[in-house]
Write a protein that holds these residues in place. Sequence first.
Motif, PDB file in Angstrom:
ATOM      1  N   SER A 131    -128.181  -6.091  18.906  1.00  0.00           N
ATOM      2  CA  SER A 131    -126.742  -6.030  18.608  1.00  0.00           C
ATOM      3  C   SER A 131    -126.475  -4.916  17.587  1.00  0.00           C
ATOM      4  O   SER A 131    -125.495  -4.173  17.689  1.00  0.00           O
ATOM      5  N   ASP A 132    -127.373  -4.777  16.636  1.00  0.00           N
ATOM      6  CA  ASP A 132    -127.246  -3.738  15.625  1.00  0.00           C
ATOM      7  C   ASP A 132    -127.353  -2.340  16.261  1.00  0.00           C
ATOM      8  O   ASP A 132    -126.532  -1.441  15.999  1.00  0.00           O
ATOM      9  N   VAL A 133    -128.342  -2.161  17.126  1.00  0.00           N
ATOM     10  CA  VAL A 133    -128.522  -0.878  17.820  1.00  0.00           C
ATOM     11  C   VAL A 133    -127.293  -0.592  18.695  1.00  0.00           C
ATOM     12  O   VAL A 133    -126.789   0.534  18.740  1.00  0.00           O
ATOM     13  N   PHE A 134    -126.803  -1.622  19.363  1.00  0.00           N
ATOM     14  CA  PHE A 134    -125.649  -1.454  20.250  1.00  0.00           C
ATOM     15  C   PHE A 134    -124.454  -0.928  19.450  1.00  0.00           C
ATOM     16  O   PHE A 134    -123.848   0.082  19.799  1.00  0.00           O
ATOM     17  N   ASP A 135    -124.140  -1.621  18.342  1.00  0.00           N
ATOM     18  CA  ASP A 135    -122.919  -1.270  17.598  1.00  0.00           C
ATOM     19  C   ASP A 135    -123.056   0.035  16.810  1.00  0.00           C
ATOM     20  O   ASP A 135    -122.091   0.781  16.678  1.00  0.00           O
ATOM     21  N   ASN A 136    -124.258   0.312  16.293  1.00  0.00           N
ATOM     22  CA  ASN A 136    -124.406   1.481  15.420  1.00  0.00           C
ATOM     23  C   ASN A 136    -124.921   2.732  16.113  1.00  0.00           C
ATOM     24  O   ASN A 136    -124.846   3.818  15.549  1.00  0.00           O
ATOM     25  N   VAL A 137    -125.480   2.565  17.279  1.00  0.00           N
ATOM     26  CA  VAL A 137    -126.089   3.724  17.952  1.00  0.00           C
ATOM     27  C   VAL A 137    -125.526   3.916  19.362  1.00  0.00           C
ATOM     28  O   VAL A 137    -125.028   4.988  19.714  1.00  0.00           O
ATOM     29  N   LEU A 138    -125.576   2.847  20.166  1.00  0.00           N
ATOM     30  CA  LEU A 138    -125.284   3.008  21.586  1.00  0.00           C
ATOM     31  C   LEU A 138    -123.811   3.306  21.884  1.00  0.00           C
ATOM     32  O   LEU A 138    -123.510   4.138  22.735  1.00  0.00           O
ATOM     33  N   VAL A 139    -122.879   2.620  21.188  1.00  0.00           N
ATOM     34  CA  VAL A 139    -121.457   2.830  21.510  1.00  0.00           C
ATOM     35  C   VAL A 139    -121.095   4.297  21.289  1.00  0.00           C
ATOM     36  O   VAL A 139    -120.494   4.952  22.152  1.00  0.00           O
ATOM     37  N   ASP A 140    -121.491   4.837  20.147  1.00  0.00           N
ATOM     38  CA  ASP A 140    -121.182   6.225  19.827  1.00  0.00           C
ATOM     39  C   ASP A 140    -121.777   7.168  20.883  1.00  0.00           C
ATOM     40  O   ASP A 140    -121.122   8.112  21.340  1.00  0.00           O
ATOM     41  N   GLU A 141    -123.015   6.875  21.287  1.00  0.00           N
ATOM     42  CA  GLU A 141    -123.674   7.767  22.247  1.00  0.00           C
ATOM     43  C   GLU A 141    -123.060   7.639  23.642  1.00  0.00           C
ATOM     44  O   GLU A 141    -122.995   8.623  24.392  1.00  0.00           O
ATOM     45  N   ALA A 446    -129.560  -4.169  30.305  1.00  0.00           N
ATOM     46  CA  ALA A 446    -128.280  -4.802  30.658  1.00  0.00           C
ATOM     47  C   ALA A 446    -127.184  -4.308  29.712  1.00  0.00           C
ATOM     48  O   ALA A 446    -126.056  -4.026  30.146  1.00  0.00           O
ATOM     49  N   ALA A 447    -127.517  -4.175  28.420  1.00  0.00           N
ATOM     50  CA  ALA A 447    -126.522  -3.713  27.441  1.00  0.00           C
ATOM     51  C   ALA A 447    -126.103  -2.280  27.752  1.00  0.00           C
ATOM     52  O   ALA A 447    -124.908  -1.947  27.740  1.00  0.00           O
ATOM     53  N   GLU A 448    -127.075  -1.414  28.069  1.00  0.00           N
ATOM     54  CA  GLU A 448    -126.766  -0.008  28.387  1.00  0.00           C
ATOM     55  C   GLU A 448    -125.885   0.093  29.629  1.00  0.00           C
ATOM     56  O   GLU A 448    -124.937   0.888  29.670  1.00  0.00           O
ATOM     57  N   ILE A 449    -126.227  -0.713  30.640  1.00  0.00           N
ATOM     58  CA  ILE A 449    -125.490  -0.636  31.911  1.00  0.00           C
ATOM     59  C   ILE A 449    -124.048  -1.117  31.703  1.00  0.00           C
ATOM     60  O   ILE A 449    -123.090  -0.479  32.146  1.00  0.00           O
ATOM     61  N   LYS A 450    -123.879  -2.240  30.979  1.00  0.00           N
ATOM     62  CA  LYS A 450    -122.519  -2.776  30.762  1.00  0.00           C
ATOM     63  C   LYS A 450    -121.683  -1.817  29.918  1.00  0.00           C
ATOM     64  O   LYS A 450    -120.501  -1.596  30.184  1.00  0.00           O
ATOM     65  N   LEU A 451    -122.319  -1.259  28.903  1.00  0.00           N
ATOM     66  CA  LEU A 451    -121.615  -0.323  28.024  1.00  0.00           C
ATOM     67  C   LEU A 451    -121.134   0.905  28.807  1.00  0.00           C
ATOM     68  O   LEU A 451    -119.962   1.309  28.709  1.00  0.00           O
ATOM     69  N   THR A 452    -122.030   1.486  29.578  1.00  0.00           N
ATOM     70  CA  THR A 452    -121.666   2.692  30.349  1.00  0.00           C
ATOM     71  C   THR A 452    -120.581   2.368  31.365  1.00  0.00           C
ATOM     72  O   THR A 452    -119.606   3.114  31.506  1.00  0.00           O
ATOM     73  N   LEU A 453    -120.753   1.236  32.036  1.00  0.00           N
ATOM     74  CA  LEU A 453    -119.772   0.850  33.045  1.00  0.00           C
ATOM     75  C   LEU A 453    -118.406   0.614  32.403  1.00  0.00           C
ATOM     76  O   LEU A 453    -117.370   1.008  32.955  1.00  0.00           O
ATOM     77  N   ALA A 454    -118.392   0.018  31.228  1.00  0.00           N
ATOM     78  CA  ALA A 454    -117.121  -0.260  30.537  1.00  0.00           C
ATOM     79  C   ALA A 454    -116.378   1.054  30.275  1.00  0.00           C
ATOM     80  O   ALA A 454    -115.177   1.174  30.558  1.00  0.00           O
ATOM     81  N   TYR A 455    -117.077   2.068  29.752  1.00  0.00           N
ATOM     82  CA  TYR A 455    -116.404   3.344  29.454  1.00  0.00           C
ATOM     83  C   TYR A 455    -116.017   4.088  30.728  1.00  0.00           C
ATOM     84  O   TYR A 455    -114.983   4.746  30.774  1.00  0.00           O
ATOM     85  N   LEU A 456    -116.841   3.969  31.773  1.00  0.00           N
ATOM     86  CA  LEU A 456    -116.482   4.636  33.037  1.00  0.00           C
ATOM     87  C   LEU A 456    -115.241   3.988  33.644  1.00  0.00           C
ATOM     88  O   LEU A 456    -114.300   4.678  34.024  1.00  0.00           O
ATOM     89  N   LEU A 457    -115.223   2.652  33.707  1.00  0.00           N
ATOM     90  CA  LEU A 457    -114.073   1.951  34.313  1.00  0.00           C
ATOM     91  C   LEU A 457    -112.799   2.198  33.526  1.00  0.00           C
ATOM     92  O   LEU A 457    -111.718   2.315  34.084  1.00  0.00           O
TER      93      LEU A 457
END
Length: 500
Positions: A131-141, A446-457
């Motif tokens: 969750s920490d990596v998701f919020d601090n690293v993945l969303v921005d990327e 799963a987190a990477e796929i959902k995150l990417t899909l969310a921004y694409l949609l």
Amino acid sequence: MFLLPFQGNPVLAAVYLVLGVAVAALASLYLTTRRPRLNFPIVGDPDATDCRDALVEGAILYPDQPWVLPLQDPMVILPHSAVSEIKSLPEKQMSLNKELYVRFLGRYTLLGQDDDEMVSVIKHDLYRSLSDVFDNVLVDEAIYGVAASVGACKDWTPLAPFNVTARIITMLNGRTFVGLPLSRNEDWIHSTIAFTTEGDIVAQSLRPYPSLIRPVVAPFLPAVRSLKKHQALVSKKTQPLIEAHFARSASEKKDPNQSGRLLSWLLGKYKNGTSPNRIAKDYLLSSAASIPIPASLLTHILFELGKRPEYVEPLRLELRAAVEKNGGKFSYNCLGSLDKMDSFIKETQRLNSHGLIMMTRRTTAKFTMSDGTVIPKDVSVGVSNYGLNMSPTIHENPEEFRGFRFSDLRQSKPGVGARTQFVSTGLDNLNWGYGNHACPGRHFAAAEIKLTLAYLLSNYDLKLGDDGRPDNMIFGLLVVPNPFAKLLFKRRAPIAGLEL
Ligand code: HEM
């Protein structure tokens, strides 16, 4: 002085050389084709590139006993009941690494070589900090990666989705693994992706040669040289990061904003130091697991959405509600509310799973199954994943794509929740493997796929081109989306909280 018979005679020397190579080739051919005798029925055409028909036929003819799929390196297909027998066997009995090493020529492609430290980091450190990596690293990327890879698309713009998703996934992984600025370096991105896609070309081009001849031929094959070049680049670029890590103090290493956390955890495992080559190998092996499969699944998802546009609005509505509930911000907290998205991804995976056969292992000792059947040592085994994904006893109308199949099931049958999540593993769902080797990166994937899909949609409309949804490509056990087929993208007004 002892004289060799051809000394001083170049013609004779050449004859001896040719004879020597021929004898070595024959010996090698004998050794590589000398396989344990398998007293099981054979099903399927050895020349078929798609083994789905054989899997269906084998399941009808021999539902409860092993049979042989006649691949170039034959594989014994075990009945489904064997999953619980083999899921926890140790490497000294059945080995995933040995299977990868032999089938994909690990000496040249690295596959199947030891990467215990990296597996442990993915399984424990990355999972704990997700969750920490998701919020601090993945969303921005993701914001950067989606904008940079899909682009402005003011009008409908054709793009090959696999190129887009492979770049985004590579950037997300890179930011987590090695951090900025290296993760966005074009040479780095290129070499990482190329390593994961060219490995198969290397295995294919070397496989026809007998094993004793391969080391002689390999240095001359362009694919092998190219793979080595990618390895050398990753090794060179990692070296300064390794030096910086060992120069940092203990408190600096704990800084949560520190870039490239995964590398830092990994180096922590090498208490006595390590080499750039070893780290490059760890990184490339993890890339082989963590780039092509999630990028392919995302590509299938985009093709399915293009084919079934009626799913897009419900998914956007769910996203909008999740962000509003989370105070107008997209973060890890939102993932739990994306029930329909989870279901759509899982249904796409069920019908487009990258592996027709799972639980692939190689026996490292004779194995006696509970019904007394003996599988000799050095035999490749696996279980039909295609059979499970298409089983009418597990999935109602299995041929039908029902994007909300699993979310509907969760609503109508309380109690099935955990078993039907995208990341769940189980006897009836082998898409992530099962048991002691079940994919350790699945929560991250799963987190990477959902995150990417969310921004694409949120930021793009998409539609299929005139050719429709491209057929998948099947290479023996592997299913991949057509990497050249295009989808059309067009920028739209984004969902609040999910802007690029
Ligand atoms: C949709 C994405 C993915 C799918 C479907 C997938 C699926 C699988 C499967 C089927 C296995 C073999 C399990 C077995 O034979 O029992 C596996 C192993 C593995 N996966 Fe994944 N994977 C995905 C993404 C990832 C990611 C993102 C990572 C890294 C962050 C990763 C790291 C690994 C590793 C290291 C192994 C080997 C585990 C071991 O040796 O015990 N995978 N994966």
